[in-house]
Write an enzyme that holds these catalytic residues in place. Structure first.
Site: not given
Ligand code: ZN
Ligand code: NAG
Ligand code: NAG
Length: 548
Positions: A130, A195
């Site tokens: 991510s 993220s």
């Molecule tokens: Zn993951």
């Protein structure tokens, strides 16, 4: 005995019709779906033709509608780990919850006019994490796994390399701020998680969420500040008008506990939540720190200029397990964020993450992964209601896939979270949704017979793990392409198959911010008009000819 075996074998051979790859006994649904009725009109030709023609008329009108403007507002929705099978299965679950067969249902973005696919690999990894994917879809540059906001010349863990200005990259939130627009982030994970950190952070290691993590890795927090510190004190995090998520612990000293009893993780004795408030007070702007759902509801109608909402010590809880008296839903957070940011006439960039789809998959909790996907769909629906399609671009995508598979030949309307209608070669039931790997591996007996998971005590419970092929403590991401859905100004540029790092360039094009080509730049419109004129030339010549 041998004879008996032979007879059984012959019997099996006789009952197999169809070809070797598609035995008819598996292809033919032997029973009708129970409890969920097929729409009776589905068996007519007219139904499908009308359905297709209605969709075509919609496309035709969309295509005719003039889209000369630009996107004042951009909202990017990111389903962490929201692979294509996750989307399909979540859509079926949504329909089944509404008493339908399910397959024909739609998530909020299924009907967006444009879809595309992106390649998610990172500079040094075939399968993304991510962090490197956040750099790609927010900063427009691919980097190495585990790094955020820096290019591929920064190896993971290399604090020194990450301080080199030439290796640091800007996020689309920075482009929006530079244009006088506002920016905000909403997530269901810790706000310092990979993220959301992609919107504001620059780091050689996604795990440096607090000063203690940086110090323990042997680095100097002056040179490589932790992500919580960056968000509160550095550009662009210190300019965000809305910051909603979980993760209070990264902002509090380890000598204190937060409102719900979670101990802080900082060892520099700093309370960054208080520092955020002090910073706003010093700038003479209105602000509020909130930590629960009631406080969110209270200020929803007239939010202060700056909002910091941290609703859990760590990640927010799964929607199906959350305490509704303290935790807001993703749709509620999205609504307040949009109402707040909409006050800027120039527009805004908002990042909204459904971050726990990924966590549920890592645990082989298919039900929770699908429910989190439906929650994100509700948030998208709310945004689509609040924002005008004429001036607001909504983009929905995922950072990487997962290894959940949608198996078998079940009849229409089969419970998406249940077993397949058929059984494996040994007569043992298997789940429609299972995984290639993860903690859900069961020990098989010496004859390679699978366990009948439907007999397990907690079968069907929220945290029941689907069965998997090989054991891992945490299920892995998948390397397959992920989908992109777009609605609003210049949505059509999101069609096709391209690099994940193209996404922010395309959003910036539609919004006319950041470096590079803009939809509304003078040069572009000039080129556009010249091109249009050239294309019209033969028609003009023909018209003139017929006139004379
Ligand atoms: Zn993951
Ligand atoms: C807080 O961190 C300091 C510095 O690492 C450590 O000495 C102390 O034991 C920690 N306190 C608690 C309560 O964990
Ligand atoms: C702070 O803002 C208020 C209202 O906007 C204004 O009246 C006041 O003069 C400002 N104070 C300072 C020190 O700028």
């Amino acid at each position: 005995m041998l004879t008996l075996l032979f007879v059984i074998a012959a019997g099996v051979v006789c009952t197999f019709a169809g070809d070797r790859y598609h035995p008819e006994q598996y292809m033919e649904p032997r029973t009708e779906p129970v409890g969920r009725l097929l729409r009776s009109s589905e068996t007519t030709t007219q139904f499908w033709v009308e359905d297709a023609q209605a969709a075509l008329r919609q496309r035709h009108t969309d295509g005719l509608r003039h889209r000369s403007g630009h996107a004042r507002n951009v909202v990017m929705f990111l389903g962490d780990g929201m692979s294509v099978p996750t989307l399909t299965a979540a859509r079926v679950l949504l329909g089944q919850r509404q008493g339908q067969t399910g397959e024909e249902a739609n998530l909020a973005f299924d009907k967006f006019p444009t879809t595309g696919l992106v390649k998610t690999y990172c500079v040094n990894r075939q399968v993304a994490d991510s962090a490197c994917s956040a750099t790609a879809y927010l900063c427009g540059v691919k980097g190495n796994a585990g790094t955020i906001g820096v290019n591929g010349a920064v190896p993971r863990h290399d604090c020194a390399a990450s301080t080199d200005a030439a290796r640091r990259v800007q996020s689309i939130a920075e482009w929006a701020l530079a244009d006088g627009r506002d920016a905000g982030i909403v997530t269901t994970t810790r706000i310092t998680h990979a993220s959301p950190a992609g919107v504001y952070g620059k780091t050689a290691n996604r795990n440096w969420e607090t000063d203690a993590d940086v110090v323990n890795a042997g680095h100097d927090t002056e040179r490589c500040p932790d992500l919580a510190h960056q968000m509160i004190h550095k550009h662009p995090g210190n300019k965000f008008k809305v910051i909603f998520g979980g993760g209070r612990r990264a902002f509090l000293p380890n000598t204190t506990r937060d409102e719900e009893g979670t101990r802080g993780r900082r060892t520099d004795d700093r309370n960054l939540i208080e520092e955020w408030q002090a910073d706003k007070a010093a700038r003479n702007v209105s602000y509020k720190y909130i930590w629960n759902r009631a406080e969110l509801a209270e200020l929803a109608s007239s939010p202060p200029e700056y909002l910091l909402g941290l609703f859990e010590g760590t990640h927010m809880r799964y929607h199906m397990e959350a305490d509704p008296s303290t935790e807001p839903t993703l749709a509620e957070l999205t609504e307040v964020a949009i109402r707040s940011l909409s006050r800027n006439e120039r527009g805004f960039f908002l990042f909204v993450e459904g971050g726990r789809i990924d966590h549920a998959h890592h645990d082989n909790f298919a039900r929770l992964a699908l429910d989190e996907t439906i929650e994100m769909s509700k948030a998208v629906a709310r945004a689509a209601e609040l924002l005008d399609e004429e001036d607001s671009l909504i983009v929905v995508t995922a950072d990487h896939a997962h290894v959940m598979a949608f198996n078998g030949y079940s009849p229409r309307g089969q419970d998406i979270l249940g077993t397949n209608k058929d059984r494996d070669r040994n007569g043992v039931p298997y789940m429609t949704l299972s995984y290639t790997n993860g903690p859900g591996r069961r020990v098989q007996d010496a004859n390679d017979m699978r366990v009948d998971v439907t007999q397990e005590d907690n079968f069907g419970a929220l945290r029941w793990r689907s069965h998997v092929d090989f054991p891992l403590s945490s299920e892995t991401h998948g390397g397959d392409d992920v989908a992109v859905f777009a609605r609003g100004p210049h949505h059509a540029i999101f069609t096709g198959l391209y690099e994940q790092s193209h996404i922010p360039h395309r959003m910036a094009y539609a919004a006319c911010i950041g470096p590079g080509l803009h939809a509304c730049s003078a040069a572009h419109s000039l080129r556009g008009s010249l091109l249009a004129a050239l294309m019209l030339l033969p028609t003009l010549v023909a018209a003139l000819r017929s006139f004379f």
